[in-house]
Design a protein around this motif. Structure first.
Motif, PDB file in Angstrom:
ATOM      1  N   ARG A 120       0.851  -1.190   0.000  1.00 21.20           N
ATOM      2  CA  ARG A 120       0.000   0.000   0.000  1.00 21.20           C
ATOM      3  C   ARG A 120       0.889   1.243   0.000  1.00 21.20           C
ATOM      4  NH1 ARG A 120      -5.226   0.888   0.392  1.00 21.20           N
ATOM      5  NH2 ARG A 120      -6.035   2.855   1.216  1.00 21.20           N
ATOM      6  N   TYR A 121       0.598   2.143  -0.951  1.00 15.14           N
ATOM      7  CA  TYR A 121       1.345   3.383  -1.091  1.00 15.14           C
ATOM      8  C   TYR A 121       0.398   4.572  -1.047  1.00 15.14           C
ATOM      9  CZ  TYR A 121       5.094   0.442  -3.027  1.00 15.14           C
ATOM     10  OH  TYR A 121       6.061  -0.515  -3.215  1.00 15.14           O
ATOM     11  N   ARG A 122       0.970   5.724  -0.771  1.00 12.63           N
ATOM     12  CA  ARG A 122       0.308   6.999  -1.024  1.00 12.63           C
ATOM     13  C   ARG A 122       1.157   7.745  -2.047  1.00 12.63           C
ATOM     14  NH1 ARG A 122       0.321   9.120   3.716  1.00 12.63           N
ATOM     15  NH2 ARG A 122      -1.836   8.592   4.276  1.00 12.63           N
ATOM     16  N   ILE A 123       0.522   8.222  -3.112  1.00 12.10           N
ATOM     17  CA  ILE A 123       1.250   9.000  -4.104  1.00 12.10           C
ATOM     18  C   ILE A 123       1.136  10.479  -3.738  1.00 12.10           C
ATOM     19  CG2 ILE A 123      -0.692   9.227  -5.730  1.00 12.10           C
ATOM     20  CD1 ILE A 123       1.459   8.746  -7.973  1.00 12.10           C
ATOM     21  N   LEU A 124       2.232  11.187  -3.836  1.00  6.71           N
ATOM     22  CA  LEU A 124       2.267  12.589  -3.437  1.00  6.71           C
ATOM     23  C   LEU A 124       2.079  13.525  -4.619  1.00  6.71           C
ATOM     24  CD1 LEU A 124       5.159  12.332  -0.837  1.00  6.71           C
ATOM     25  CD2 LEU A 124       2.694  12.130  -0.470  1.00  6.71           C
TER      26      LEU A 124
END
Length: 204
Positions: A172-176
């Motif tokens: 799981r990632y968050r893209i900035l």
């Protein structure tokens, strides 16, 4: 990965096939044949015919995959992704490395379709590697590491299991980066290399 029907058709044509991505491949083929109106037994025989044609070994429980797909309402979706000048500039500020830019572009395309309101999403490096044609170990250790270190991605959660449809070896990632789906450049037939050349006017 983005145009799901095209992904399935590519697998049927022998493209992007990797042994460690076989679970997703079988799921996508089962979904394709389900959309074509096939029943359980015909999906099974069709997938085995495909595997024999390309001399592939399926080590997963194919019946379980088919049963899951047949119980799901999810048809294959041809998602549309567009890239704009702001996207290009954001990636260019992060890295000058063409392959890192390619991975960043692919992650952005994926996030524009699958990220939630917090810009968070799960993605499998195995499936990403099959799409792009770069081994998952390189993607994870080198390119994604660079994108995390230089403020493009945040890693939120590592994989907890190996083979489920909802979380197929995924992180799981968050893209900035901004994820507004607009722009003059369009991902066509999942061809991320063509999109990269159009957006960055470069070659890989």
């Amino acid at each position: 990965m983005i145009d799901e029907k095209q992904e399935a058709l590519d697998y049927l044509d022998g493209k992007h096939i990797m042994a460690d991505n076989m679970y997703r491949t079988c799921v996508m083929l089962a979904r394709y044949y389900k959309d074509e109106g096939f029943g359980h037994a015909k999906i099974r025989s069709s997938i085995f015919d495909w595997a024999n044609r390309y001399h592939l070994y399926i080590r997963h429980d194919l019946n379980a995959i088919i049963t899951y797909v047949m119980s799901s309402p999810m048809p294959l979706v041809a998602n549309t992704v567009k890239i704009n000048q702001r996207d290009r500039e954001f990636i260019s500020r992060i890295t000058d490395n063409p392959k890192t830019q390619l991975i960043a572009l692919a992650m952005l395309c994926y996030a524009k379709v699958y990220a939630d309101k917090q810009k968070e999403f799960h993605i499998s490096c195995v499936s990403l590697g099959a799409w792009i044609g770069i081994h998952r170990s390189q993607i994870k250790r080198r390119y994604i590491r660079e994108l995390i270190d230089f403020g493009y991605l945040e890693e939120l959660e590592k994989p907890r299991n190996n083979y489920t449809w909802a979380n197929p070896q995924s992180t799981r990632y968050r893209i900035l980066a901004p994820v507004h789906n607009s722009g003059d450049y369009k991902l066509v037939r999942n061809d991320i290399y063509k999109l990269y050349r159009e957006v960055f006017s470069g070659c890989l």
